[in-house]
Design an enzyme around this catalytic site. Structure first.
Site, PDB file in Angstrom:
ATOM      1  N   GLU A   1       4.045 -11.273  -2.941  1.00 59.56           N
ATOM      2  CA  GLU A   1       5.163 -10.733  -3.730  1.00 59.56           C
ATOM      3  C   GLU A   1       6.071 -11.820  -4.297  1.00 59.56           C
ATOM      4  OE1 GLU A   1       6.931  -7.929  -1.006  1.00 59.56           O
ATOM      5  OE2 GLU A   1       5.079  -6.795  -0.792  1.00 59.56           O
TER       6      GLU A   1
ATOM      7  N   ASN B   1      -0.984 -12.063  -3.453  1.00 61.11           N
ATOM      8  CA  ASN B   1      -0.973 -10.616  -3.211  1.00 61.11           C
ATOM      9  C   ASN B   1       0.323 -10.027  -3.762  1.00 61.11           C
ATOM     10  OD1 ASN B   1      -2.237  -8.339  -1.800  1.00 61.11           O
ATOM     11  ND2 ASN B   1      -0.532  -8.457  -0.342  1.00 61.11           N
TER      12      ASN B   1
ATOM     13  N   HIS C   1       0.219   0.470  -3.710  1.00 59.12           N
ATOM     14  CA  HIS C   1       1.062   1.519  -3.100  1.00 59.12           C
ATOM     15  C   HIS C   1       1.380   2.542  -4.195  1.00 59.12           C
ATOM     16  CE1 HIS C   1       1.389  -0.477   0.698  1.00 59.12           C
ATOM     17  NE2 HIS C   1       1.730  -1.598   0.105  1.00 59.12           N
TER      18      HIS C   1
ATOM     19  N   GLU D   1      -3.759  -2.896   0.004  1.00 58.26           N
ATOM     20  CA  GLU D   1      -2.818  -2.067   0.783  1.00 58.26           C
ATOM     21  C   GLU D   1      -2.741  -0.647   0.228  1.00 58.26           C
ATOM     22  OE1 GLU D   1       1.046  -3.950   1.234  1.00 58.26           O
ATOM     23  OE2 GLU D   1       0.174  -5.939   1.445  1.00 58.26           O
TER      24      GLU D   1
ATOM     25  N   ASP E   1      -2.321   3.061  -0.531  1.00 61.83           N
ATOM     26  CA  ASP E   1      -1.928   4.374   0.006  1.00 61.83           C
ATOM     27  C   ASP E   1      -1.359   5.202  -1.136  1.00 61.83           C
ATOM     28  OD1 ASP E   1       0.582   3.118  -0.089  1.00 61.83           O
ATOM     29  OD2 ASP E   1       0.894   3.170   2.077  1.00 61.83           O
TER      30      ASP E   1
END
Ligand code: 9MR
Length: 344
Positions: free
Chosen positions: A158, A199, A235, A264, A266
């Site tokens: 990030e 990432n 996300h 990641e 979801d």
């Protein structure tokens, strides 16, 4: 006619049985095997230790894992010079016993830093030179400890803001932009075989972030920095459109010679859960896997937790939840079945 020729003629004349296509996979691990990719999950260490059903499911379904929190700086070095590896080790040992590869998460981040570090920087007792040494020691110590056991590291996490500027973390403000190249070089020295990643979140669709990250990668490559991959956190939420251009974005990074991973994934929703929302969620999961499979360089899809029993979502987004493939009782949702139904 000779009997052999008659037999041959009969075989050739017989209609071919219709090809039924690949069978439906038994579980995610079987799917991963069929598709030749890695399907992973974030691991909650407390659940891994304390919940047999969680552990069984984790080890049955996944061939790749990421420690959700156990490898973050505040977890591994809560006091200066005092390393606590037990939780991170537990994830790695369990992975080794269950033929799972591991993504290391994460070496350089602005969150979940230990208080001794952030307060030392804030009150000036840790100056820039010392901070650089501290970062180098941290990366070297952690990467060396798991040398040969971590397939890929999220080296920097990030580092780009939503508006496309570089994030004003303590790393950038105290060390200058060169900290990113340094971090990759130090990590590479400590484990030359580990794949090294940038990432980030919202990289699926956010144009300024995409462009800055592409420039960052090109700049690192031009300077000979060992960068191997780009991680899209993924996300998502069904109240937002699915990022329909995601596969193209993946391809732009792949065209630079990088590996691509969904790190990641979801898909949250505004509660309460309804059949319709679950169907939309299933479609988002299906599309994410389909996008990954459509890009040769995308060989890993990791979900950020596999059960709603342990998900970061309700604690962070008030009124939202149900983001995972399995519910609190580990019952598969439509999204789980949608993944099993994906064909490349
Ligand atoms: O899932 C993690 C949660 O348990 C932590 O409290 C949180 C703290 O920042 O971090 C969560 O994981 C994050 C990951 O490390 C980086 N990308 C975003 C994830 C969700 O916030």
């Amino acid at each position: 006619m000779k009997p052999l020729i008659i037999a041959l003629a009969l075989i050739l004349a017989a209609p071919l049985p219709a090809y039924a296509g690949p069978r439906t996979p038994r579980d995610l691990r079987d799917l991963a095997h069929q598709q030749g990719i890695r399907i992973g999950t974030a691991v909650d260490v407390a659940a891994l230790r304390g919940e047999a059903d969680y552990r069984d499911r984790l080890n049955r379904e996944f061939n790749h894992v990421t420690a959700e929190n156990a490898m973050k700086w505040e977890s591994v070095e809560p006091e200066r010079g005092v390393y606590t590896w037990a939780d991170a080790d537990a994830v790695v040992h369990n992975a080794q016993r269950n033929r799972q590869r591991v993504r290391g998460h994460t070496l350089v981040w602005h969150n979940q830093l230990p208080a001794w570090l952030t307060s030392g920087v804030a009150d000036g007792t840790i100056g820039a030179d010392e901070l650089r040494e501290i970062l180098r020691d941290h990366i070297t110590t952690q990467v060396r400890r798991y040398k040969g056991k971590i397939r890929a590291w999220d080296v920097v996490n990030e580092v780009v803001e939503e508006d496309g500027s570089m994030r004003q973390s303590i790393w950038l403000t105290h060390l200058g932009p060169g900290y990113i190249a340094d971090a990759f070089r130090w990590a590479h020295r400590a484990d030359p075989h580990a794949k090294l990643y940038v990432n980030d979140f919202n990289l699926e669709w956010n144009a300024p972030k995409i462009e800055t990250t592409l420039s960052l990668v090109k700049d690192l490559q031009a300077r000979g920095v060992p960068i191997d991959g780009i991680g899209f956190q993924g996300h998502l939420g069904i109240q937002y459109d699915y990022p329909g251009d995601w596969a193209n974005v993946m391809r732009r990074f792949a065209d630079l010679g990088l590996e691509v991973a969904i790190t990641e994934l979801d898909v949250r929703m505004v509660m309460p859960v309804t059949e319709e929302k679950l169907a939309t969620q299933a479609d988002y999961y299906r599309r994410a896997l389909t996008d990954c499979l459509s890009v040769e360089a995308c060989q890993e899809l990791t979900v950020w937790g596999f059960t709603d029993r342990h998900s970061w979502v309700p604690g962070w987004f008030a009124g939202e939840g149900s983001a995972c493939l399995l519910d609190e009782n580990l019952t598969p949702k439509p999204a789980y079945r949608a993944l099993l139904g994906v064909r490349a």
